[in-house]
Design an enzyme around this catalytic site. Sequence first.
Site, mmCIF file in Angstrom:
data_model
loop_
_atom_site.group_PDB
_atom_site.id
_atom_site.type_symbol
_atom_site.label_atom_id
_atom_site.label_comp_id
_atom_site.label_asym_id
_atom_site.label_seq_id
_atom_site.Cartn_x
_atom_site.Cartn_y
_atom_site.Cartn_z
ATOM 1 N N SER A 120 -7.604 -5.464 -5.259
ATOM 2 C CA SER A 120 -8.667 -6.054 -4.438
ATOM 3 C C SER A 120 -9.993 -6.017 -5.181
ATOM 4 C CB SER A 120 -8.793 -5.301 -3.110
ATOM 5 O OG SER A 120 -9.497 -4.080 -3.293
ATOM 6 N N ASP A 140 0.835 -1.207 0.000
ATOM 7 C CA ASP A 140 0.000 0.000 0.000
ATOM 8 C C ASP A 140 0.869 1.257 0.000
ATOM 9 O OD1 ASP A 140 -2.373 1.390 -0.015
ATOM 10 O OD2 ASP A 140 -2.756 1.158 2.134
ATOM 11 N N ARG A 181 2.151 -5.056 6.110
ATOM 12 C CA ARG A 181 1.453 -3.995 5.381
ATOM 13 C C ARG A 181 2.299 -2.737 5.412
ATOM 14 N NH1 ARG A 181 -4.803 -2.484 4.615
ATOM 15 N NH2 ARG A 181 -4.487 -0.737 3.215
ATOM 16 N N TRP A 197 2.871 8.037 -2.345
ATOM 17 C CA TRP A 197 4.263 8.207 -2.808
ATOM 18 C C TRP A 197 4.295 9.190 -3.981
ATOM 19 C CZ3 TRP A 197 6.973 7.413 -7.351
ATOM 20 C CH2 TRP A 197 8.371 7.308 -7.242
ATOM 21 N N ASN A 249 -11.133 -2.572 -5.285
ATOM 22 C CA ASN A 249 -10.397 -1.550 -6.040
ATOM 23 C C ASN A 249 -11.097 -1.156 -7.349
ATOM 24 O OD1 ASN A 249 -7.116 -2.746 -4.957
ATOM 25 N ND2 ASN A 249 -8.297 -1.031 -4.175
ATOM 26 N N LEU A 297 -6.641 -4.911 7.544
ATOM 27 C CA LEU A 297 -6.450 -6.017 6.596
ATOM 28 C C LEU A 297 -7.083 -5.744 5.230
ATOM 29 C CD1 LEU A 297 -6.893 -9.123 8.942
ATOM 30 C CD2 LEU A 297 -4.790 -7.999 8.196
ATOM 31 N N SER A 298 -8.019 -4.788 5.164
ATOM 32 C CA SER A 298 -8.643 -4.447 3.869
ATOM 33 C C SER A 298 -9.077 -5.690 3.088
ATOM 34 C CB SER A 298 -7.708 -3.562 3.034
ATOM 35 O OG SER A 298 -7.408 -2.370 3.723
ATOM 36 N N GLU A 324 1.560 -13.658 12.195
ATOM 37 C CA GLU A 324 2.160 -12.488 12.843
ATOM 38 C C GLU A 324 1.963 -11.296 11.913
ATOM 39 O OE1 GLU A 324 3.522 -12.372 15.922
ATOM 40 O OE2 GLU A 324 2.870 -14.457 16.115
ATOM 41 N N ARG A 331 -12.352 2.463 -7.834
ATOM 42 C CA ARG A 331 -11.487 3.603 -8.187
ATOM 43 C C ARG A 331 -11.868 4.140 -9.572
ATOM 44 N NH1 ARG A 331 -5.571 2.700 -5.510
ATOM 45 N NH2 ARG A 331 -6.354 1.904 -3.528
ATOM 46 N N ARG A 385 -0.576 9.561 -10.060
ATOM 47 C CA ARG A 385 -0.663 8.291 -9.312
ATOM 48 C C ARG A 385 -0.092 7.135 -10.115
ATOM 49 N NH1 ARG A 385 -4.155 8.033 -4.871
ATOM 50 N NH2 ARG A 385 -4.294 5.774 -5.042
HETATM 51 C C1 IPE Z 1 -5.468 -2.744 -0.182
HETATM 52 O O1 IPE Z 1 -5.135 -1.418 -0.292
HETATM 53 C C2 IPE Z 1 -5.458 -3.375 -1.548
HETATM 54 C C3 IPE Z 1 -4.154 -3.540 -2.170
HETATM 55 C C4 IPE Z 1 -3.009 -3.243 -1.630
HETATM 56 C C5 IPE Z 1 -4.203 -4.124 -3.487
HETATM 57 P P1 IPE Z 1 -6.248 -0.275 -0.406
HETATM 58 O O2 IPE Z 1 -5.518 0.996 -0.570
HETATM 59 O O3 IPE Z 1 -7.240 -0.627 -1.455
HETATM 60 O O4 IPE Z 1 -6.970 -0.379 1.020
HETATM 61 P P2 IPE Z 1 -7.836 0.676 1.815
HETATM 62 O O5 IPE Z 1 -8.895 1.183 0.882
HETATM 63 O O6 IPE Z 1 -6.916 1.774 2.252
HETATM 64 O O7 IPE Z 1 -8.384 -0.087 2.983
HETATM 65 C C1 IPE Z 2 -1.612 0.369 -3.382
HETATM 66 O O1 IPE Z 2 -1.429 1.745 -3.424
HETATM 67 C C2 IPE Z 2 -1.872 -0.205 -4.742
HETATM 68 C C3 IPE Z 2 -3.254 -0.646 -4.962
HETATM 69 C C4 IPE Z 2 -4.218 -0.632 -4.071
HETATM 70 C C5 IPE Z 2 -3.555 -1.152 -6.277
HETATM 71 P P1 IPE Z 2 -2.623 2.768 -3.324
HETATM 72 O O2 IPE Z 2 -3.044 3.151 -4.705
HETATM 73 O O3 IPE Z 2 -3.724 2.243 -2.468
HETATM 74 O O4 IPE Z 2 -1.912 3.998 -2.629
HETATM 75 P P2 IPE Z 2 -2.502 4.968 -1.519
HETATM 76 O O5 IPE Z 2 -3.032 4.118 -0.412
HETATM 77 O O6 IPE Z 2 -3.591 5.758 -2.182
HETATM 78 O O7 IPE Z 2 -1.348 5.795 -1.125
HETATM 79 MG MG MG Z 3 -4.113 2.391 -0.486
#
Ligand code: IPE
Ligand code: IPE
Ligand code: MG
Length: 239
Positions: A72, A27, A187, A32, A75, A194-195, A206, A78, A40
């Site tokens: 996920s 994540d 994580r 970043w 996801n 845990l999402s 652990e 998005r 992004r």
């Molecule tokens: C979890 O990250 C899914 C992946 C790393 C692929 P998310 O960024 O989707 O999780 P939330 O929305 O912050 O819980």
């Molecule tokens: C994790 O990075 C990658 C995926 C969930 C695909 P994010 O895109 O969730 O990055 P943040 O959480 O917005 O920083």
């Molecule tokens: Mg994220």
Amino acid sequence: MLGFAKKAEKAGGGQTTNPRHVAIIMDGNGRWAKKRHLPRALGHKKGVEVVREIVRHAATTGLEALSLYAFSSENWKRPEDEVNDLMGLLRGFIKSDIDEFAANDVRLKIIGNYRALAPDIVDMIDDALARTAHNRRTTLAVALNYGAQDELVRAAQAAAGEGAISAEAIERHLDTADMPPLDLLIRTSGEQRLSNFMLWQAAYAELWFTDTLWPDFTPAEFDSALAEFGTRERRYGGR
Ligand code: IPE
Ligand code: IPE
Ligand code: MG
């Protein structure tokens, strides 16, 4: 005995205990990029480079299995542009990295309902699975369109179809059924949840959290997580 309740094996000679199966919720790609005033998509691109590095590194540590949460089932919420960017990166990753996996005895596995992805990606995945199916060194499980609640519903349905639902029957039908029990769940990015990842498998895993954003994660930090795992005392409810 349930797989998740098995103890990780002790290395010989009183050395620290090494995990057999590590999973990572990768994540922080978006944050970043934001910090650098970049789109992004560039955060995700750098994230894929780190995946490559960590997979290479993990295979050299003797780890039996590495599971990576890449996309996920939630996801899809998005913006379409971002989903398209992620799917494009996935295509590129499969195209450019499968030869290396095949040559290095890494078995690719997909957890989650990847058949719902675009047909060309499904074909590429099926080809990659077939090409690496007999590899034995490390299993790389990539979670695509994965949600643990969906996995558990599918497993419970399959178990019910065979008769009584039991923990053993559910476990036999999880996407991770042929993998060692999950020992360590990492994580990145400072979030501590845990999402919807590996809810069943994490029962006695652990947990290890770091503020590092995924694109900044390094093999050295992976090793730190493994080292700390070696100091944890796992009791599984016993004493
Ligand atoms: C979890 O990250 C899914 C992946 C790393 C692929 P998310 O960024 O989707 O999780 P939330 O929305 O912050 O819980
Ligand atoms: C994790 O990075 C990658 C995926 C969930 C695909 P994010 O895109 O969730 O990055 P943040 O959480 O917005 O920083
Ligand atoms: Mg994220």
